[in-house]
Each structure stands twice: as structure tokens, then as C-alpha cells.
Design a protein around this motif. Sequence first.
Motif, PDB file in Angstrom:
ATOM      1  N   PHE B  13       0.849  -1.183   0.000  1.00 13.25           N
ATOM      2  CA  PHE B  13       0.000   0.000   0.000  1.00 13.25           C
ATOM      3  C   PHE B  13       0.884   1.232   0.000  1.00 13.25           C
ATOM      4  O   PHE B  13       1.895   1.275   0.707  1.00 13.25           O
ATOM      5  N   TYR B  14       0.516   2.198  -0.819  1.00 13.95           N
ATOM      6  CA  TYR B  14       1.187   3.495  -0.782  1.00 13.95           C
ATOM      7  C   TYR B  14       0.326   4.376   0.108  1.00 13.95           C
ATOM      8  O   TYR B  14      -0.655   4.938  -0.371  1.00 13.95           O
ATOM      9  N   GLY B  15       0.663   4.454   1.386  1.00  6.92           N
ATOM     10  CA  GLY B  15      -0.247   5.134   2.302  1.00  6.92           C
ATOM     11  C   GLY B  15      -1.557   4.371   2.293  1.00  6.92           C
ATOM     12  O   GLY B  15      -1.586   3.169   2.551  1.00  6.92           O
ATOM     13  N   ALA B  16      -2.626   5.055   1.923  1.00  5.93           N
ATOM     14  CA  ALA B  16      -3.923   4.369   1.897  1.00  5.93           C
ATOM     15  C   ALA B  16      -4.220   3.798   0.526  1.00  5.93           C
ATOM     16  O   ALA B  16      -5.163   3.034   0.360  1.00  5.93           O
ATOM     17  N   SER B  17      -3.385   4.156  -0.468  1.00 12.08           N
ATOM     18  CA  SER B  17      -3.759   3.736  -1.818  1.00 12.08           C
ATOM     19  C   SER B  17      -3.137   2.385  -2.153  1.00 12.08           C
ATOM     20  O   SER B  17      -1.983   2.097  -1.838  1.00 12.08           O
ATOM     21  N   ARG B  18      -3.904   1.546  -2.813  1.00 11.52           N
ATOM     22  CA  ARG B  18      -3.533   0.164  -3.071  1.00 11.52           C
ATOM     23  C   ARG B  18      -2.503   0.073  -4.207  1.00 11.52           C
ATOM     24  O   ARG B  18      -2.675   0.664  -5.261  1.00 11.52           O
ATOM     25  N   GLY B  19      -1.430  -0.644  -3.955  1.00 16.90           N
ATOM     26  CA  GLY B  19      -0.486  -0.970  -5.019  1.00 16.90           C
ATOM     27  C   GLY B  19      -0.794  -2.371  -5.512  1.00 16.90           C
ATOM     28  O   GLY B  19      -1.315  -2.568  -6.603  1.00 16.90           O
ATOM     29  N   ILE B  20      -0.496  -3.371  -4.674  1.00 13.96           N
ATOM     30  CA  ILE B  20      -0.931  -4.744  -4.924  1.00 13.96           C
ATOM     31  C   ILE B  20      -1.419  -5.315  -3.596  1.00 13.96           C
ATOM     32  O   ILE B  20      -1.028  -4.834  -2.541  1.00 13.96           O
ATOM     33  N   GLY B  37      -1.513  -6.982 -17.374  1.00 13.71           N
ATOM     34  CA  GLY B  37      -2.585  -6.306 -16.669  1.00 13.71           C
ATOM     35  C   GLY B  37      -2.790  -4.917 -17.215  1.00 13.71           C
ATOM     36  O   GLY B  37      -1.898  -4.351 -17.842  1.00 13.71           O
ATOM     37  N   PRO B  38      -3.974  -4.368 -16.981  1.00 18.79           N
ATOM     38  CA  PRO B  38      -4.248  -3.019 -17.471  1.00 18.79           C
ATOM     39  C   PRO B  38      -3.500  -1.954 -16.672  1.00 18.79           C
ATOM     40  O   PRO B  38      -2.828  -2.285 -15.696  1.00 18.79           O
ATOM     41  N   ASN B  39      -3.601  -0.720 -17.061  1.00 16.15           N
ATOM     42  CA  ASN B  39      -2.927   0.377 -16.366  1.00 16.15           C
ATOM     43  C   ASN B  39      -3.308   0.395 -14.890  1.00 16.15           C
ATOM     44  O   ASN B  39      -4.471   0.216 -14.540  1.00 16.15           O
ATOM     45  N   GLY B  40      -2.288   0.603 -14.062  1.00 22.90           N
ATOM     46  CA  GLY B  40      -2.552   0.724 -12.634  1.00 22.90           C
ATOM     47  C   GLY B  40      -2.848  -0.582 -11.935  1.00 22.90           C
ATOM     48  O   GLY B  40      -3.275  -0.600 -10.781  1.00 22.90           O
ATOM     49  N   ALA B  41      -2.584  -1.714 -12.602  1.00 20.29           N
ATOM     50  CA  ALA B  41      -2.895  -3.006 -12.010  1.00 20.29           C
ATOM     51  C   ALA B  41      -1.915  -3.388 -10.905  1.00 20.29           C
ATOM     52  O   ALA B  41      -2.264  -4.140  -9.998  1.00 20.29           O
ATOM     53  N   GLY B  42      -0.685  -2.888 -11.005  1.00 19.99           N
ATOM     54  CA  GLY B  42       0.310  -3.221  -9.987  1.00 19.99           C
ATOM     55  C   GLY B  42       1.536  -3.936 -10.534  1.00 19.99           C
ATOM     56  O   GLY B  42       2.307  -4.518  -9.773  1.00 19.99           O
ATOM     57  N   LYS B  43       1.751  -3.873 -11.844  1.00 22.86           N
ATOM     58  CA  LYS B  43       2.895  -4.557 -12.452  1.00 22.86           C
ATOM     59  C   LYS B  43       4.211  -3.907 -12.012  1.00 22.86           C
ATOM     60  O   LYS B  43       5.131  -4.591 -11.557  1.00 22.86           O
ATOM     61  N   THR B  44       4.285  -2.603 -12.179  1.00 23.28           N
ATOM     62  CA  THR B  44       5.515  -1.902 -11.809  1.00 23.28           C
ATOM     63  C   THR B  44       5.781  -2.043 -10.312  1.00 23.28           C
ATOM     64  O   THR B  44       6.926  -2.246  -9.889  1.00 23.28           O
ATOM     65  N   THR B  45       4.728  -1.967  -9.523  1.00 26.98           N
ATOM     66  CA  THR B  45       4.871  -2.122  -8.076  1.00 26.98           C
ATOM     67  C   THR B  45       5.531  -3.459  -7.744  1.00 26.98           C
ATOM     68  O   THR B  45       6.477  -3.520  -6.949  1.00 26.98           O
ATOM     69  N   THR B  46       5.065  -4.520  -8.371  1.00 32.28           N
ATOM     70  CA  THR B  46       5.605  -5.854  -8.096  1.00 32.28           C
ATOM     71  C   THR B  46       7.088  -5.931  -8.456  1.00 32.28           C
ATOM     72  O   THR B  46       7.901  -6.428  -7.675  1.00 32.28           O
ATOM     73  N   ASP B 155      10.111  -4.269 -17.400  1.00 27.11           N
ATOM     74  CA  ASP B 155       8.817  -3.608 -17.257  1.00 27.11           C
ATOM     75  C   ASP B 155       8.449  -2.962 -18.595  1.00 27.11           C
ATOM     76  O   ASP B 155       9.026  -1.941 -18.975  1.00 27.11           O
ATOM     77  N   GLU B 156       7.531  -3.553 -19.276  1.00 23.65           N
ATOM     78  CA  GLU B 156       7.116  -3.100 -20.612  1.00 23.65           C
ATOM     79  C   GLU B 156       8.308  -2.844 -21.532  1.00 23.65           C
ATOM     80  O   GLU B 156       8.532  -1.725 -21.986  1.00 23.65           O
ATOM     81  N   PRO B 157       9.069  -3.890 -21.817  1.00 19.47           N
ATOM     82  CA  PRO B 157      10.345  -3.710 -22.524  1.00 19.47           C
ATOM     83  C   PRO B 157      10.207  -3.253 -23.965  1.00 19.47           C
ATOM     84  O   PRO B 157      11.114  -2.626 -24.485  1.00 19.47           O
ATOM     85  N   SER B 187       3.585  -6.479 -19.355  1.00 17.14           N
ATOM     86  CA  SER B 187       3.053  -5.896 -20.581  1.00 17.14           C
ATOM     87  C   SER B 187       1.559  -5.649 -20.419  1.00 17.14           C
ATOM     88  O   SER B 187       0.914  -6.209 -19.532  1.00 17.14           O
ATOM     89  N   HIS B 188       1.011  -4.787 -21.279  1.00 19.75           N
ATOM     90  CA  HIS B 188      -0.436  -4.620 -21.334  1.00 19.75           C
ATOM     91  C   HIS B 188      -1.045  -5.604 -22.314  1.00 19.75           C
ATOM     92  O   HIS B 188      -2.225  -5.866 -22.307  1.00 19.75           O
ATOM     93  N   ILE B 189      -0.181  -6.056 -23.233  1.00 15.08           N
ATOM     94  CA  ILE B 189      -0.706  -6.681 -24.437  1.00 15.08           C
ATOM     95  C   ILE B 189      -0.271  -8.129 -24.507  1.00 15.08           C
ATOM     96  O   ILE B 189       0.920  -8.435 -24.478  1.00 15.08           O
TER      97      ILE B 189
HETATM   98  N1  LIG Z   1       4.084   6.275  -5.462  1.00 19.08           N
HETATM   99  C1  LIG Z   1       2.779   5.940  -5.442  1.00 19.08           C
HETATM  100  N2  LIG Z   1       1.930   6.551  -4.582  1.00 19.08           N
HETATM  101  C2  LIG Z   1       0.635   6.206  -4.540  1.00 19.08           C
HETATM  102  N3  LIG Z   1       0.066   5.276  -5.310  1.00 19.08           N
HETATM  103  C3  LIG Z   1       0.849   4.638  -6.188  1.00 19.08           C
HETATM  104  C4  LIG Z   1       2.252   4.934  -6.300  1.00 19.08           C
HETATM  105  N4  LIG Z   1       2.768   4.132  -7.245  1.00 19.08           N
HETATM  106  C5  LIG Z   1       1.747   3.380  -7.712  1.00 19.08           C
HETATM  107  N5  LIG Z   1       0.605   3.686  -7.076  1.00 19.08           N
HETATM  108  C6  LIG Z   1      -0.700   3.039  -7.298  1.00 19.08           C
HETATM  109  O1  LIG Z   1      -0.538   1.651  -7.258  1.00 19.08           O
HETATM  110  C7  LIG Z   1      -1.287   1.033  -8.267  1.00 19.08           C
HETATM  111  C8  LIG Z   1      -0.424   0.144  -9.108  1.00 19.08           C
HETATM  112  O2  LIG Z   1       0.478   0.948  -9.834  1.00 19.08           O
HETATM  113  P1  LIG Z   1       1.589   0.347 -10.801  1.00 19.08           P
HETATM  114  O3  LIG Z   1       2.439   1.471 -11.235  1.00 19.08           O
HETATM  115  O4  LIG Z   1       2.236  -0.802 -10.135  1.00 19.08           O
HETATM  116  O5  LIG Z   1       0.680  -0.169 -12.004  1.00 19.08           O
HETATM  117  P2  LIG Z   1       1.117  -0.771 -13.409  1.00 19.08           P
HETATM  118  O6  LIG Z   1       0.444  -2.086 -13.516  1.00 19.08           O
HETATM  119  O7  LIG Z   1       2.580  -0.743 -13.547  1.00 19.08           O
HETATM  120  O8  LIG Z   1       0.425   0.223 -14.403  1.00 19.08           O
HETATM  121  P3  LIG Z   1       0.910   0.754 -15.856  1.00 19.08           P
HETATM  122  O9  LIG Z   1       0.480  -0.299 -16.819  1.00 19.08           O
HETATM  123  O10 LIG Z   1       0.149   1.992 -16.034  1.00 19.08           O
HETATM  124  O11 LIG Z   1       2.386   0.930 -15.808  1.00 19.08           O
HETATM  125  C9  LIG Z   1      -1.965   2.135  -9.066  1.00 19.08           C
HETATM  126  O12 LIG Z   1      -3.304   2.210  -8.673  1.00 19.08           O
HETATM  127  C10 LIG Z   1      -1.239   3.377  -8.666  1.00 19.08           C
HETATM  128  O13 LIG Z   1      -2.119   4.459  -8.605  1.00 19.08           O
END
Ligand SMILES: Nc1ncnc2c1ncn2[C@@H]1O[C@H](COP(=O)(O)OP(=O)(O)OP(=O)(O)O)[C@@H](O)[C@H]1O
Lengths: 268, 300
Positions: B13-20, B37-46, B155-157, B187-189
Amino acid sequence: MRASVLTRTLRDKWRSFRWWCVGILAFVALYGSVFPSLHGNKSLDNLIKSYPQALKGFVGFGGNLDIGSGAGYLGTEVFSFWGPIVFLAAAIAAGAGAIAGEEERGTLDLLLSLPISRVRCLLEKLAALVCEVVALGIVLWLLLVIVSAVAGMGVSTANLAATTIALILLALMFGSLALAIGAATGRRALAIGLSATLAVAADVLNALAPLASWLDSAKLVSPFYYYSHSDTLRHGLNGTDALVLLAIGLVAACVAPIVFARRDLSTS
Amino acid sequence: MTAVIRAEGLTKFYGASRGISGLSLVVEPGEVFGFLGPNGAGKTTTIRLMLDLIRPTAGLLEVFGLDVRKQSVAVRSRAGYLPGDLHLYERLTPREYLRYVAALRGLEGLGEGEALSERFELELDRPIKALSKGNRQKVGLVQAFLHRPDLLLLDEPTAGLDPLVQQTFNELLREVVAEGRTVFLSSHILSEVQRLADRVAIIREGSLELVEAVETLRARAFVHVEATFAQSPPQEAFASLPGVRELERRGPVVLLALEGSADPLIKALARYEVLALDSHEADLEDVFLTLYREGSAGAS
Ligand SMILES: Nc1ncnc2c1ncn2[C@@H]1O[C@H](COP(=O)(O)OP(=O)(O)OP(=O)(O)O)[C@@H](O)[C@H]1O
Ligand SMILES: [Mg+2]
């Protein structure tokens, strides 16, 4: 030598370092060329003698405002005016840029995906900061030795070195502070703003202390007090003062890696 | 053999906002694992969690059997990383930059960087700030591969790469996997990874939706059949056939989706005058989009 974060950072700094040197050269040359017309100028001496002591303390170095003498002139113009401004600006910019600058530019992500620990990365950045400020100090000192000799200021090379060392320690203290704030928050503007504000506040506090008795002990918390009060241009380096400045800088330098190692890196 | 990546209940969690949240997966040595996964799914976070760039809120994460928090330097020395949001030192040339990366990885010169740059036809001596997006991406790829890492976290190479360069990249990945090294690729695709990946995971809103071998996914794929008739057949002509869905109708042209045996459809078509018949296997992309849609339908 194999590249490291330290050597890479130093190479990157070389460009801006040359400009800082040009600036220092220009200022020292300007001050050196003005000095002969003030030296032995009796009416100026009398004018300054008529100033209230508090004002002398406010603008002078070590409580003196004797700008007809070499030590008084350099103390007032160089070491209590533009010297701290230039050195603190350079050190704060370098400190804030070290971690927070790379983080905001987004390059820190890849750097720390390499097999170096955050602590090592930060310490090498700190070492680069120290190198830069010390190098600027050496440039200033060399130029002052030359100007002092040419313009007949009569300040000893050793005392110029002592005062430059005090200036280096003061700048490094605020530079480490900026580095620590940047490492803790990842925000460069915040690191610059907060460090610069604290520096101005510390300077004002030290300068105002003679004006109000209730401030007299408060000045002891100002790093500028330890930098300026012992008149190093006349009496050489005061070991205690130097140690106090060093200690404050070291505290910031020790806190920085601890807070940096604990937090998430942000993506830009 | 130990898993290359093992996550259990991994949560960020990023503060209150969900990462994965509550992500569990295992990646085996020598496989290409597609993370979709689609945008914001949590790929980069992982991926950033694996490199200790960010810290998990809860759960376990091991890479090469090492704790990514306590032994991050050891993990990073064996991994190569390409960020999704690539930022390089603009003033350096690729050669200077790659030499720096190689040095920090304890290698002489550019490591494999020289050979890789040649393969990607990357110019090494123009400042990075003068490079196009695709050429920057090449620099990012080369730095990720130059120490022959056991694990590639990409990450999305392929963002910004032209088809020819993508092909070079695909070849490179195949070689890497043939050597028993492991690739984790986001990847998204789906179509981008379907030819490379052995298994794919689909992540939505921070949770794993499914992990499946690409072969199994492919088995779910259906066939598109496009029939052109002399006269428009009646609306309900194909509606009740098993495994057949009518997708679209443009005058005498009918587009159908076929799953399973073709026989009932062929028999049904034979009752009308067919001028042209075209059929092709649906892209996994269609499967993927169906899964995406099912997922969001299920969530709402
Ligand atoms: N530094 C941050 N602070 C707050 N929330 C964050 C932060 N980084 C990511 N998030 C949230 O975590 C969730 C997952 O983000 P992440 O970047 O992992 O997605 P993603 O799958 O890589 O998306 P994309 O395909 O757009 O790259 C998103 O809802 C995003 O808003
Ligand atoms: Mg992403």
C-alpha cells in the motif's frame, strides 16, 4: 581507476565547479583591487568608529568592523558576506542534488537497481560533496594568499587557511543537512529551501545576539556563531569551534543514510 | 530446484492507496513469465518490490531464495532491470553510461554491452539526450543484459521499439531462456508476449486474476469464421448451434465465433449459398480481452 558513484559524481560536477571558480576569482579580484583605496583611509576609519557596536557586530567578523586593515577587510567583505553565500549555495545545491536531484530526475531507480547498497551510494555522494567544497576552499585560499600579498593586506597564509577551513566546515554542515533532507524526502526544492532558510535564520540569530541580551545565549545554537566569533583571521583556528561545526555536520551525515535506507524510492 | 521468484501474500500500500494486495506466485528457473494487466494493475509495483526500491506492506518475497529486503545487494547483482519509466543520464553517451553500469557491477569495459549494442544497432557515442525514444529504450535494454543476469525484470520492454528491433529482442530472450536464465516480463498486451512466454499471469486492481500456461490459454481460443452469402440468411440461422456465437452481420456477410467442433456449423452453412468463406484462429488477444471483461463484470 574503475568508475564508482564517487568518481562519476565528481566528473559530473566538473562543469559547474569551473563556474564556481570563475565566480570566486572575479570576486576576489574585485575585492583585492578595492582594498588599496580603503587602506589607511583615516576618514573612513573615523566614520566606522562612530558606528554603534551592535552595527559593527552585525556586519563585521569577530565583532570587528575595521575594514581599513587587511584582516578586517577580508573578514567583513569576504568571510562574513559573499564567502558564506557562495559556499553555502554551492554546498546546499550539491547536497540537495545528491540523492533528491537524482530521484526527481528518475535516474536513482536504475542506479539503485545495481548491486550497491543505499548506504554506500549515499556515502559516496557525501564524499563527492566534501571533495567539491574542499576544492572550492582550496581555490579561495590560494586566491586570497595571492591577493593578500599583492594588495599588501598582511594576513598570514596560516590564518587565511584557518578561516577558509572554518568556512568549509560551515558550508559542509549545511550541505550535509540539505543532503539529509533530500535523502529523507526525495524532494530537492524542499531540501534547498529548508537548508537555506535555516542558514539565514542562524546567521540573523547570531548577528542580532549582541543587540538583545535575551538572545545572548540563543546565539550558541547558531552555527554562524562558531564560525565567526573567534576572529580566525587574526588568531587562527579555534579547535573547539571547528569541532562543534564538524559535529553538527556529522550528525546530519549519520542520520541521512539511516532515513534513506528505510523509505520507498519514488518514481519521477 | 528452488524457485527464482516466490511471492506469498505480497501486499503493498502506498499510504492508503492500493499498489498490490495478497499476491502469490512462483516463477521457475528458465521460464519466460508474462505479467499482464491493465494500467494501474500493480505490475511496476511488483517489479520494484523485487529490487528493494520500495518495501512491502506485508507478505513474503524471495528472489533466488534470498530475502529481497535483507539481501537486496545479492539479489540485484544477479538481476537485470529495465524500468517501465526509463530515465537515463542525459549528458552521458551510451558508452559512458554503460561503462558506468558495468563498473558498478564489477565488470571491465562494457561487459556484454558492446556486443549487445551491435546487435541492436545502437550508436554508442552520441549523447543520450540526442537519442530517440526507441534508441533510449535500447540503452535501457543493453544495460539490463550486459552482465548476463540470471533473472531479467523487464517492465514493458518493447515500448517504443520498431518491429525489427522487437524481433532482435525476442531472439535475445530466447537465447537467454535457452541458457536456463529466467525472464519476468510485464506488458499490457498479450500478443506481445504470447510467442515468448511459457506462462502468463493476469493481474487486475492489485490481485492475481489467473496464472496459466500460454498453451492452456491458447486452447481456450476460438476460431473466427467469416461467411459471405448470396442472400442474407435468417437472423436466427446460426444462433442455436453448439459452440457458435454470431458476432456481427454486415448485409450478406456474417461473422461467427466457433469453439470446438466445426461440423454443426458446416452443416448449417451448407443450407445456404455461400460465396466466400474465411476463417482464422482468434488471437489470444481476444481471449485476453474476454478475460479482462469477465473480470470487470465480476468485480462490479
Ligand atoms: N508512489 C505511489 N503513490 C501512490 N500510489 C501509487 C504509487 N505508485 C503506484 N501507485 C498506485 O498503485 C497502483 C499500481 O500501480 P503500478 O504502477 O504498479 O501499475 P502498473 O500495472 O505498472 O500500471 P501501468 O500499466 O500503467 O504501468 C496504481 O493504482 C497506482 O495508482
Ligand atoms: Mg507500470
